[in-house]
Design a protein around this motif. Sequence first.
Motif, PDB file in Angstrom:
ATOM      1  N   ILE A  80      -2.977  -4.208 -12.602  1.00 21.20           N
ATOM      2  CA  ILE A  80      -2.691  -4.305 -11.261  1.00 21.20           C
ATOM      3  C   ILE A  80      -2.746  -3.038 -10.669  1.00 21.20           C
ATOM      4  N   ARG A  81      -1.768  -2.050 -11.012  1.00 18.61           N
ATOM      5  CA  ARG A  81      -1.781  -0.632 -10.457  1.00 18.61           C
ATOM      6  C   ARG A  81      -3.356  -0.074 -10.287  1.00 18.61           C
ATOM      7  N   HIS A  82      -3.849  -0.128 -11.399  1.00 17.36           N
ATOM      8  CA  HIS A  82      -5.257   0.360 -11.547  1.00 17.36           C
ATOM      9  C   HIS A  82      -6.199  -0.268 -10.387  1.00 17.36           C
ATOM     10  N   PHE A  83      -6.312  -1.375 -10.023  1.00 10.64           N
ATOM     11  CA  PHE A  83      -7.171  -1.983  -9.231  1.00 10.64           C
ATOM     12  C   PHE A  83      -6.643  -2.168  -7.749  1.00 10.64           C
ATOM     13  N   ASP A  84      -5.290  -2.369  -7.806  1.00 13.39           N
ATOM     14  CA  ASP A  84      -4.563  -2.822  -6.428  1.00 13.39           C
ATOM     15  C   ASP A  84      -3.840  -1.531  -6.039  1.00 13.39           C
ATOM     16  N   GLY A  85      -3.507  -0.628  -6.744  1.00 15.49           N
ATOM     17  CA  GLY A  85      -2.563   0.661  -6.388  1.00 15.49           C
ATOM     18  C   GLY A  85      -1.033   0.432  -6.608  1.00 15.49           C
ATOM     19  N   VAL A  86      -0.398  -0.626  -5.912  1.00 17.44           N
ATOM     20  CA  VAL A  86       0.948  -0.408  -5.966  1.00 17.44           C
ATOM     21  C   VAL A  86       1.396  -1.993  -6.167  1.00 17.44           C
ATOM     22  N   LEU A  87       2.838  -2.169  -6.947  1.00 11.94           N
ATOM     23  CA  LEU A  87       3.335  -3.412  -6.943  1.00 11.94           C
ATOM     24  C   LEU A  87       4.267  -3.798  -5.897  1.00 11.94           C
ATOM     25  N   ALA A  88       4.652  -2.850  -5.230  1.00 10.29           N
ATOM     26  CA  ALA A  88       5.803  -3.041  -4.198  1.00 10.29           C
ATOM     27  C   ALA A  88       5.236  -3.940  -2.931  1.00 10.29           C
ATOM     28  N   PRO A  89       6.082  -4.885  -2.831  1.00  5.08           N
ATOM     29  CA  PRO A  89       5.867  -5.996  -1.590  1.00  5.08           C
ATOM     30  C   PRO A  89       5.686  -5.250  -0.161  1.00  5.08           C
ATOM     31  N   ILE A  90       6.395  -4.168   0.210  1.00  4.45           N
ATOM     32  CA  ILE A  90       6.511  -3.786   1.651  1.00  4.45           C
ATOM     33  C   ILE A  90       6.206  -1.965   1.193  1.00  4.45           C
ATOM     34  N   GLY A  91       5.824  -1.343   2.184  1.00  4.05           N
ATOM     35  CA  GLY A  91       5.579   0.213   1.991  1.00  4.05           C
ATOM     36  C   GLY A  91       6.979   0.957   1.777  1.00  4.05           C
ATOM     37  N   CYS A  92       7.923   0.668   2.497  1.00  2.17           N
ATOM     38  CA  CYS A  92       9.212   1.474   2.411  1.00  2.17           C
ATOM     39  C   CYS A  92       9.921   1.338   0.990  1.00  2.17           C
ATOM     40  N   VAL A  93       9.336   0.397   0.171  1.00  2.00           N
ATOM     41  CA  VAL A  93       9.924   0.629  -1.240  1.00  2.00           C
ATOM     42  C   VAL A  93       8.954   0.829  -2.340  1.00  2.00           C
ATOM     43  N   SER A  94       7.970   1.419  -1.752  1.00  2.83           N
ATOM     44  CA  SER A  94       6.779   1.697  -2.727  1.00  2.83           C
ATOM     45  C   SER A  94       6.802   3.267  -3.197  1.00  2.83           C
ATOM     46  N   VAL A  95       6.569   3.575  -4.530  1.00  2.76           N
ATOM     47  CA  VAL A  95       6.841   4.831  -5.053  1.00  2.76           C
ATOM     48  C   VAL A  95       5.614   5.683  -4.401  1.00  2.76           C
ATOM     49  N   PHE A  96       4.350   4.994  -4.771  1.00  6.09           N
ATOM     50  CA  PHE A  96       3.135   5.684  -4.499  1.00  6.09           C
ATOM     51  C   PHE A  96       2.566   5.393  -3.245  1.00  6.09           C
ATOM     52  N   GLY A  97       3.018   4.466  -2.704  1.00  2.39           N
ATOM     53  CA  GLY A  97       2.251   4.020  -1.536  1.00  2.39           C
ATOM     54  C   GLY A  97       3.454   3.902  -0.331  1.00  2.39           C
ATOM     55  N   TYR A  98       4.342   4.740  -0.581  1.00  2.00           N
ATOM     56  CA  TYR A  98       5.678   4.981   0.354  1.00  2.00           C
ATOM     57  C   TYR A  98       5.269   5.040   1.790  1.00  2.00           C
ATOM     58  N   GLU A  99       5.784   4.239   2.740  1.00  2.00           N
ATOM     59  CA  GLU A  99       5.363   4.377   4.092  1.00  2.00           C
ATOM     60  C   GLU A  99       6.553   4.218   4.757  1.00  2.00           C
ATOM     61  N   PRO A 100       7.061   5.208   5.419  1.00  2.00           N
ATOM     62  CA  PRO A 100       8.372   5.227   5.956  1.00  2.00           C
ATOM     63  C   PRO A 100       8.429   4.310   7.291  1.00  2.00           C
ATOM     64  N   CYS A 101       9.675   4.140   7.645  1.00  2.00           N
ATOM     65  CA  CYS A 101       9.992   3.231   8.707  1.00  2.00           C
ATOM     66  C   CYS A 101      11.165   3.682   9.425  1.00  2.00           C
ATOM     67  N   ASP A 102      11.201   3.539  10.662  1.00  2.00           N
ATOM     68  CA  ASP A 102      12.475   4.140  11.654  1.00  2.00           C
ATOM     69  C   ASP A 102      13.773   3.106  11.256  1.00  2.00           C
ATOM     70  N   LYS A 103      13.538   1.887  10.568  1.00  2.00           N
ATOM     71  CA  LYS A 103      14.625   0.996  10.794  1.00  2.00           C
ATOM     72  C   LYS A 103      15.295   1.107   9.168  1.00  2.00           C
ATOM     73  N   GLU A 104      14.624   2.007   8.428  1.00  2.00           N
ATOM     74  CA  GLU A 104      15.258   2.123   6.927  1.00  2.00           C
ATOM     75  C   GLU A 104      16.953   2.270   6.898  1.00  2.00           C
ATOM     76  N   PRO A 105      17.296   3.395   7.637  1.00  2.00           N
ATOM     77  CA  PRO A 105      18.956   3.649   7.601  1.00  2.00           C
ATOM     78  C   PRO A 105      19.695   2.364   7.614  1.00  2.00           C
ATOM     79  N   LYS A 106      18.989   1.135   8.656  1.00  2.00           N
ATOM     80  CA  LYS A 106      19.919   0.172   8.896  1.00  2.00           C
ATOM     81  C   LYS A 106      19.229  -1.193   8.559  1.00  2.00           C
ATOM     82  N   CYS A 107      18.139  -1.333   7.820  1.00  2.00           N
ATOM     83  CA  CYS A 107      17.580  -2.470   7.288  1.00  2.00           C
ATOM     84  C   CYS A 107      18.305  -3.106   6.162  1.00  2.00           C
TER      85      CYS A 107
END
Length: 154
Positions: A80-107
Amino acid sequence: MKISMKTDYAFRVLFTLVEHYGKEPIPIRELAQRNDVPKRFLEHIMLEMKAKGWVCSEMGKQGGYRLAKSPEQITAGEVIRHFDGVLAPIGCVSVFGYEPCDKEPKCRFRRLFLDVRNHAARLMDRTTLSAIFAEKSVETDEVLSMEFVNGAGI
């Protein structure tokens, strides 16, 4: 988590090769037909799997593909990681596909998705093709269990 068609096709073919592990190679045309995968698309997938060392090819009239590794040495997480990249359901909890969110401190639901990621990653990384192949097929009533009826979108 939803896997791509490329990952789906890769798994289909890998399980055909698991079924024939230790036997003669299977021609790509046969792999494509057996698994309802377009041959031209499968050629690219097989090249990627060959580069990863999961499959090997043999030339000639009796040639084709076979597993290059034991089915106990290939995990679902790797594929799965080879073909799809990440296993994380959302970007803000992904190690390799991390996407910051301004709501993180309060989410409040980020913790839940981090737990989902961690559980899915552990399960996928310890589950080999051999173990998956040994399991019985899923029945429709298992999927449509009344326990999950109110979970629209599952």
